[in-house]
Design a protein around this motif. Structure first.
Motif, PDB file in Angstrom:
ATOM      1  N   LYS A  64       0.825  -1.207   0.000  1.00 42.10           N
ATOM      2  CA  LYS A  64       0.000   0.000   0.000  1.00 42.10           C
ATOM      3  C   LYS A  64       0.861   1.259   0.000  1.00 42.10           C
ATOM      4  O   LYS A  64       1.934   1.309   0.589  1.00 42.10           O
ATOM      5  N   SER A  65       0.333   2.313  -0.658  1.00 43.03           N
ATOM      6  CA  SER A  65       1.071   3.556  -0.852  1.00 43.03           C
ATOM      7  C   SER A  65       1.030   4.445   0.380  1.00 43.03           C
ATOM      8  O   SER A  65       0.052   4.454   1.132  1.00 43.03           O
ATOM      9  N   GLY A  66       2.077   5.228   0.549  1.00 43.39           N
ATOM     10  CA  GLY A  66       2.108   6.295   1.530  1.00 43.39           C
ATOM     11  C   GLY A  66       1.857   7.622   0.839  1.00 43.39           C
ATOM     12  O   GLY A  66       2.485   7.937  -0.177  1.00 43.39           O
ATOM     13  N   ILE A  67       0.905   8.399   1.378  1.00 39.38           N
ATOM     14  CA  ILE A  67       0.534   9.674   0.768  1.00 39.38           C
ATOM     15  C   ILE A  67       0.553  10.755   1.855  1.00 39.38           C
ATOM     16  O   ILE A  67       1.151  10.559   2.912  1.00 39.38           O
ATOM     17  N   PHE A  68      -0.113  11.864   1.616  1.00 42.65           N
ATOM     18  CA  PHE A  68      -0.139  12.974   2.566  1.00 42.65           C
ATOM     19  C   PHE A  68      -1.578  13.350   2.887  1.00 42.65           C
ATOM     20  O   PHE A  68      -2.384  13.590   1.991  1.00 42.65           O
ATOM     21  N   ASP A  69      -1.894  13.395   4.182  1.00 42.16           N
ATOM     22  CA  ASP A  69      -3.184  13.892   4.679  1.00 42.16           C
ATOM     23  C   ASP A  69      -4.381  13.193   4.054  1.00 42.16           C
ATOM     24  O   ASP A  69      -5.430  13.803   3.834  1.00 42.16           O
ATOM     25  N   HIS A  70      -4.243  11.904   3.746  1.00 44.40           N
ATOM     26  CA  HIS A  70      -5.335  11.099   3.195  1.00 44.40           C
ATOM     27  C   HIS A  70      -5.894  11.692   1.901  1.00 44.40           C
ATOM     28  O   HIS A  70      -7.074  11.521   1.584  1.00 44.40           O
ATOM     29  N   PHE A  82       1.272  10.561   5.819  1.00 40.94           N
ATOM     30  CA  PHE A  82       1.942  11.495   6.716  1.00 40.94           C
ATOM     31  C   PHE A  82       0.914  12.565   7.100  1.00 40.94           C
ATOM     32  O   PHE A  82       0.248  13.135   6.233  1.00 40.94           O
ATOM     33  N   VAL A  83       0.784  12.805   8.400  1.00 40.45           N
ATOM     34  CA  VAL A  83      -0.175  13.795   8.886  1.00 40.45           C
ATOM     35  C   VAL A  83       0.502  14.718   9.880  1.00 40.45           C
ATOM     36  O   VAL A  83       1.628  14.485  10.316  1.00 40.45           O
ATOM     37  N   ALA A  84      -0.200  15.773  10.284  1.00 44.06           N
ATOM     38  CA  ALA A  84       0.351  16.758  11.214  1.00 44.06           C
ATOM     39  C   ALA A  84      -0.159  16.552  12.634  1.00 44.06           C
ATOM     40  O   ALA A  84      -0.070  17.452  13.457  1.00 44.06           O
ATOM     41  N   VAL A  85      -0.717  15.369  12.942  1.00 48.05           N
ATOM     42  CA  VAL A  85      -1.230  15.097  14.279  1.00 48.05           C
ATOM     43  C   VAL A  85      -0.070  14.705  15.188  1.00 48.05           C
ATOM     44  O   VAL A  85       0.759  13.879  14.808  1.00 48.05           O
ATOM     45  N   PRO A  86       0.034  15.274  16.388  1.00 43.12           N
ATOM     46  CA  PRO A  86       1.130  14.914  17.296  1.00 43.12           C
ATOM     47  C   PRO A  86       1.184  13.423  17.558  1.00 43.12           C
ATOM     48  O   PRO A  86       0.154  12.760  17.696  1.00 43.12           O
ATOM     49  N   ALA A  87       2.415  12.865  17.636  1.00 45.79           N
ATOM     50  CA  ALA A  87       2.580  11.430  17.850  1.00 45.79           C
ATOM     51  C   ALA A  87       2.193  11.072  19.272  1.00 45.79           C
ATOM     52  O   ALA A  87       2.858  11.425  20.222  1.00 45.79           O
ATOM     53  N   GLN A  88       1.094  10.332  19.419  1.00 44.91           N
ATOM     54  CA  GLN A  88       0.636   9.842  20.712  1.00 44.91           C
ATOM     55  C   GLN A  88       0.197   8.403  20.534  1.00 44.91           C
ATOM     56  O   GLN A  88      -0.339   8.033  19.498  1.00 44.91           O
ATOM     57  N   GLU A 144      14.553  12.330   8.440  1.00 46.36           N
ATOM     58  CA  GLU A 144      15.786  12.198   9.219  1.00 46.36           C
ATOM     59  C   GLU A 144      15.841  13.221  10.358  1.00 46.36           C
ATOM     60  O   GLU A 144      16.370  12.931  11.435  1.00 46.36           O
ATOM     61  N   ALA A 145      15.279  14.401  10.127  1.00 47.46           N
ATOM     62  CA  ALA A 145      15.307  15.452  11.151  1.00 47.46           C
ATOM     63  C   ALA A 145      14.188  15.298  12.169  1.00 47.46           C
ATOM     64  O   ALA A 145      14.124  16.069  13.134  1.00 47.46           O
ATOM     65  N   GLY A 146      13.305  14.317  11.970  1.00 50.43           N
ATOM     66  CA  GLY A 146      12.208  14.119  12.904  1.00 50.43           C
ATOM     67  C   GLY A 146      11.044  15.060  12.696  1.00 50.43           C
ATOM     68  O   GLY A 146      10.169  15.161  13.559  1.00 50.43           O
ATOM     69  N   ILE A 147      11.001  15.756  11.573  1.00 52.27           N
ATOM     70  CA  ILE A 147       9.893  16.672  11.295  1.00 52.27           C
ATOM     71  C   ILE A 147       8.686  15.898  10.769  1.00 52.27           C
ATOM     72  O   ILE A 147       7.578  16.048  11.258  1.00 52.27           O
ATOM     73  N   LYS A 148       8.921  15.066   9.769  1.00 51.10           N
ATOM     74  CA  LYS A 148       7.866  14.192   9.273  1.00 51.10           C
ATOM     75  C   LYS A 148       7.968  12.873  10.041  1.00 51.10           C
ATOM     76  O   LYS A 148       8.854  12.062   9.778  1.00 51.10           O
ATOM     77  N   LYS A 149       7.080  12.667  10.998  1.00 49.91           N
ATOM     78  CA  LYS A 149       7.159  11.428  11.772  1.00 49.91           C
ATOM     79  C   LYS A 149       5.801  10.840  12.128  1.00 49.91           C
ATOM     80  O   LYS A 149       5.714   9.673  12.491  1.00 49.91           O
ATOM     81  N   GLU A 150       4.712  11.632  12.065  1.00 45.39           N
ATOM     82  CA  GLU A 150       3.408  11.096  12.409  1.00 45.39           C
ATOM     83  C   GLU A 150       2.729  10.508  11.179  1.00 45.39           C
ATOM     84  O   GLU A 150       2.779  11.089  10.099  1.00 45.39           O
ATOM     85  N   VAL A 151       2.111   9.361  11.349  1.00 48.43           N
ATOM     86  CA  VAL A 151       1.391   8.730  10.247  1.00 48.43           C
ATOM     87  C   VAL A 151       0.008   8.307  10.715  1.00 48.43           C
ATOM     88  O   VAL A 151      -0.254   8.155  11.899  1.00 48.43           O
ATOM     89  N   SER A 152      -0.872   8.116   9.754  1.00 47.87           N
ATOM     90  CA  SER A 152      -2.249   7.718  10.000  1.00 47.87           C
ATOM     91  C   SER A 152      -2.647   6.720   8.923  1.00 47.87           C
ATOM     92  O   SER A 152      -2.126   6.770   7.812  1.00 47.87           O
ATOM     93  N   ILE A 153      -3.564   5.810   9.239  1.00 51.19           N
ATOM     94  CA  ILE A 153      -3.970   4.809   8.261  1.00 51.19           C
ATOM     95  C   ILE A 153      -5.418   4.999   7.854  1.00 51.19           C
ATOM     96  O   ILE A 153      -6.226   5.560   8.595  1.00 51.19           O
ATOM     97  N   GLY A 154      -5.741   4.525   6.665  1.00 51.38           N
ATOM     98  CA  GLY A 154      -7.122   4.456   6.205  1.00 51.38           C
ATOM     99  C   GLY A 154      -7.437   3.022   5.840  1.00 51.38           C
ATOM    100  O   GLY A 154      -6.732   2.405   5.043  1.00 51.38           O
ATOM    101  N   GLY A 172      -0.493  11.884  -7.584  1.00 53.60           N
ATOM    102  CA  GLY A 172       0.651  12.771  -7.452  1.00 53.60           C
ATOM    103  C   GLY A 172       1.237  12.789  -6.065  1.00 53.60           C
ATOM    104  O   GLY A 172       2.383  13.195  -5.868  1.00 53.60           O
ATOM    105  N   GLY A 173       0.463  12.342  -5.056  1.00 53.88           N
ATOM    106  CA  GLY A 173       0.945  12.336  -3.684  1.00 53.88           C
ATOM    107  C   GLY A 173       1.601  11.040  -3.264  1.00 53.88           C
ATOM    108  O   GLY A 173       2.092  10.933  -2.132  1.00 53.88           O
ATOM    109  N   GLN A 174       1.614  10.030  -4.150  1.00 58.29           N
ATOM    110  CA  GLN A 174       2.231   8.751  -3.793  1.00 58.29           C
ATOM    111  C   GLN A 174       3.740   8.934  -3.639  1.00 58.29           C
ATOM    112  O   GLN A 174       4.410   9.366  -4.573  1.00 58.29           O
ATOM    113  N   THR A 175       4.240   8.600  -2.473  1.00 57.10           N
ATOM    114  CA  THR A 175       5.648   8.861  -2.175  1.00 57.10           C
ATOM    115  C   THR A 175       6.409   7.609  -1.792  1.00 57.10           C
ATOM    116  O   THR A 175       7.529   7.398  -2.228  1.00 57.10           O
TER     117      THR A 175
END
Length: 307
Positions: free
Chosen positions: A70-76, A182-188, A128-138, A81-84
């Protein structure tokens, strides 16, 4: 029903020969290690979350197979074009402690790869810098079971206790894994659930309320009727303001005023309309249509109009 869960985050990962073989099993042409960047993601777990829902362990086991490829994208955002990145293998991992449901803690870990390209270079640096680190699934599931009664449709409210037993719903029987983002929700670890119930269950708030909170559905319908009346009232206020302003000041730009009026609340609209109406009355004072008082005309003078 479609489920979006957000407890995930990213780990660094170094590719091995076994990983390279799995990646090349998905690739159209064989890739060398230096062409690939790999990382691991925490996809979902079996903890009771902020929306009082959880996956059970059998569901995680099914999702482990469904998420491979399955693909990883941004903000569902379901756009090609968002497949990364893409997941090439998964594994279930056990943690210490117990969930709120009393089970052993388990989470689903996915291993993803992307190309080391100019397009992806910024994203790789952000990972690598820890900026993009939170993920969410659908994903999609076919069952949602109440912890109190075991039913799929009941009147129990999530988060409440019934005779000391916490009410939550267990998501079972996954039918599909759509994507991970990848989402902008804090990692919890208990970061919660964002859900949109799809065509299998009607996909509307009204259906959900009808099934689980029929009293709230009546309240929602009453609020919708009141909101409709309120919107009609505001439209009438804006229309009257533009009419009065156009008569009182012919140099005013009504298009600009209309844009300003959209941002006004009811008291502001009423006050500005009052000011323009006062100016309009000064410019065009009312003229009486009745004849002033005095001796009545003789009937002979109006004889031409008598029948």
């Amino acid at each position: 029903m479609e489920v979006r869960k957000q407890p995930g985050y990213v780990w660094r990962h170094e590719i091995s020969q076994e990983d390279l073989a799995l990646v090349n099993g998905l690739a159209k042409s064989e890739l060398a290690p230096e062409q690939i960047y790999t990382f691991a993601v925490r996809l979902c777990d079996n903890e009771v979350d902020r929306d009082w829902e959880r996956f059970d362990l059998p569901a995680l086991e099914v999702l482990a197979g469904l998420f491979v490829g399955k693909s990883g994208i941004f903000d569902h955002n379901w756009s090609a074009g968002g497949q990364t990145a893409r997941i090439y293998r998964t594994e279930l991992c056990q943690e210490e402690g117990a969930t709120a449901a009393g089970d052993t803690c388990w989470y689903l870990k996915g291993y993803a790869y992307m190309l080391r390209s100019e397009k992806n270079s910024d994203l790789i640096r952000e990972i690598e810098a820890g900026i993009k680190k939170e993920v969410s699934i659908g994903c999609g599931v076919s069952r949602r079971v109440c912890s109190v009664c075991g039913g799929e449709q009941c009147g129990h409210q999530r988060g409440r206790r019934y005779d000391g037993k916490l009410c939550y719903f267990t998501l079972q029987n996954p039918t599909d894994a759509y994507e991970w983002s990848f989402v902008a929700v804090p990692a919890q670890r208990k970061a919660g659930v964002m859900k949109a119930y799809g065509q299998e269950n009607g996909g509307t708030l009204r259906r959900l309320l009808a099934e689980h909170h029929p009293g709230a559905l009546e309240e929602l319908e009453a609020l919708e009727r009141e909101a409709q009346l309120g919107r009609a009232y505001m439209r009438s206020l804006r229309k009257e303001l533009l009419r009065t302003a156009g008569l009182a000041d012919q140099e005013i730009d009504l298009q600009v005023l209309a844009q300003v009026a959209e941002k006004m609340d009811a008291p502001e609209l009423l006050e500005v309309t009052r000011v323009y109406r006062k100016r309009l009355d000064a410019l065009y004072p009312p003229v009486p249509q009745l004849r002033p008082g005095g001796p009545a005309a003789r009937a002979e003078e109006d004889g031409a109009f008598l029948v």
